[in-house]
Design a protein around this motif. Structure first.
Motif, short mmCIF file in Angstrom:
data_model
loop_
_atom_site.label_atom_id
_atom_site.label_comp_id
_atom_site.label_asym_id
_atom_site.label_seq_id
_atom_site.Cartn_x
_atom_site.Cartn_y
_atom_site.Cartn_z
N UNK A 204 10.05 1.98 -5.91
CA UNK A 204 8.71 1.72 -5.38
C UNK A 204 8.41 2.52 -4.11
N UNK A 205 9.35 3.34 -3.69
CA UNK A 205 9.11 4.17 -2.51
C UNK A 205 8.15 5.30 -2.86
N UNK A 206 7.59 5.89 -1.83
CA UNK A 206 6.65 7.00 -2.04
C UNK A 206 7.38 8.23 -2.58
N UNK A 207 6.66 9.14 -3.22
CA UNK A 207 7.30 10.38 -3.69
C UNK A 207 8.01 11.13 -2.57
N UNK B 178 0.83 -1.20 0.00
CA UNK B 178 0.00 0.00 0.00
C UNK B 178 0.87 1.25 0.00
N UNK B 179 0.25 2.38 -0.34
CA UNK B 179 0.96 3.66 -0.31
C UNK B 179 1.49 3.97 1.09
N UNK B 180 0.73 3.54 2.10
CA UNK B 180 1.15 3.77 3.49
C UNK B 180 2.46 3.05 3.78
N UNK B 181 2.57 1.81 3.34
CA UNK B 181 3.79 1.04 3.58
C UNK B 181 4.94 1.59 2.73
N UNK C 36 11.21 3.37 7.67
CA UNK C 36 11.94 2.25 8.26
C UNK C 36 11.92 1.03 7.35
N UNK C 37 10.73 0.70 6.83
CA UNK C 37 10.62 -0.46 5.95
C UNK C 37 11.39 -0.24 4.65
N UNK C 38 11.19 0.93 4.04
CA UNK C 38 11.86 1.21 2.76
C UNK C 38 13.37 1.17 2.92
N UNK D 251 15.17 8.83 -8.06
CA UNK D 251 15.05 9.94 -7.12
C UNK D 251 14.16 11.03 -7.73
N UNK D 252 13.74 11.94 -6.89
CA UNK D 252 12.92 13.06 -7.37
C UNK D 252 13.75 13.96 -8.29
N UNK D 253 13.06 14.76 -9.09
CA UNK D 253 13.76 15.70 -9.97
C UNK D 253 14.67 16.62 -9.16
N UNK D 254 14.21 17.01 -8.00
CA UNK D 254 15.01 17.92 -7.18
C UNK D 254 16.34 17.29 -6.78
N UNK D 255 16.30 16.03 -6.34
CA UNK D 255 17.52 15.38 -5.86
C UNK D 255 18.43 14.95 -7.02
N UNK D 256 17.86 14.72 -8.18
CA UNK D 256 18.72 14.40 -9.33
C UNK D 256 19.50 15.63 -9.79
#
Length: 303
Positions: free
Chosen positions: A129-132, A106-109, A114-116, A155-160
């Motif tokens: 597969x991590x959240x935005x 799920x999006x929550x997970x 911690x899990x990711x 990674x996000x556009x910002x971090x790239x």
């Protein structure tokens, strides 16, 4: 085509599998396909990140979408357990068996740091597969790129475009520069972190003599990615040949026909003879010099 990969009688090492892979990925080289043929499998399916890492293709998703029934998505939750994909403990157990379970969680997970992070330690590609929110988290992304630089792609556009994150990625894998923001690909400092990054640098940097010479110190093959003007510069080409005689292959036609540069190249690697112009290869004097070098090499090997 994909069915041929799964049904190859002798497994992934068979000629039938190799032919199916070649048809499925026509732009891949034979060497790349040989490496893929040695990939591990999970319930009969190629591990997609290996396809992406070794072939550099986006189309690995077809392995998930088009695979034979029952083997379509080895990382997904079985239908009977889909209602539990929002339960952290269930997801942890599933991930312990197969990290791709995070894909269908799920999006929550997927937003559970911690899990990711625990999965990233096993398989950096899971950043996909991590959240935005987590893909925009410098600490999470840095953890992934330090283990597998090309995971910067997710990674996000910002971090790239973040110099600190990009530097960490490129230090681990120079090809990560390919997915960095344009401003980073135009940074002499970041491109200089890894000689392999020069290939993906901006046109301006690939046309800069100082940047090329710096890259050659880290990667003697970087010359092939230089601009046409640099590969037609006698002085720059000579420096490249002193480090790697086989760079003669990438010099301009005019310089491949230069006897002096051919001698420089052959002094470093006698095989450069085969990279020279047809006219020089037909030269009896140069051919005799090549044979003398080969005889010397043979004598050294025998002794």
């Amino acid at each position: 085509d994909l069915q041929g990969v799964f049904d190859a009688p002798d497994g992934f090492q068979s000629e039938g599998c190799a032919a199916a892979l070649k048809k499925l990925f026509p732009e891949a080289t034979e060497n790349q396909l040989q490496r893929v043929s040695k990939a591990k499998t999970f319930e009969g399916a190629l591990i997609p990140p290996l396809m992406e890492e070794w072939l550099g293709l986006e189309r690995w998703t077809c392995v998930l979408e088009d695979a034979p029934a029952g083997r379509s998505n080895p990382g997904a939750f079985p239908p009977d357990f889909e209602e539990y994909n929002d339960e952290p403990e269930v997801v942890r157990a599933a991930i312990a068996s197969n990290w791709r379970a995070l894909q269908t969680a799920s999006a929550k997970v997927q937003d559970n740091e911690e899990i990711v992070c625990s999965v990233i330690q096993q398989q950096p590609w899971v950043l996909r597969f991590a959240s935005p929110r987590l893909r925009d988290d410098p600490a999470v992304v840095t953890m992934a790129v330090q283990a597998r630089g090309f995971s910067l792609k997710y990674a996000s556009d910002r971090l790239r475009g973040d110099p600190t994150v990009v530097r960490a990625a490129v230090a681990q894998d120079g090809s990560a520069m390919e997915v960095a923001a344009p401003a980073c690909r135009d940074s002499e400092e970041l491109v200089g972190v890894n000689g392999d990054a020069f290939k993906f640098a901006s046109e301006r940097i690939r046309g800069d003599a100082e940047c090329l010479l710096a890259a050659l110190q880290r990667n003697a093959w970087a010359f092939q990615f230089a601009s046409e003007d640099l590969r037609d510069d006698p002085d720059i080409t000579e420096r490249a040949l002193e480090l790697n005689g086989l760079n003669l292959e990438f010099a301009s036609p005019r310089l491949r026909d230069d006897p002096r540069l051919l001698r420089v190249a052959m002094a470093q690697n006698s095989g450069a003879y085969r990279m020279a112009s047809a006219r020089l290869q037909r030269s009896a004097r140069i051919h005799r010099g090549y044979l003398r070098q080969q005889n010397q090499i043979d004598r050294c090997c025998v002794s």
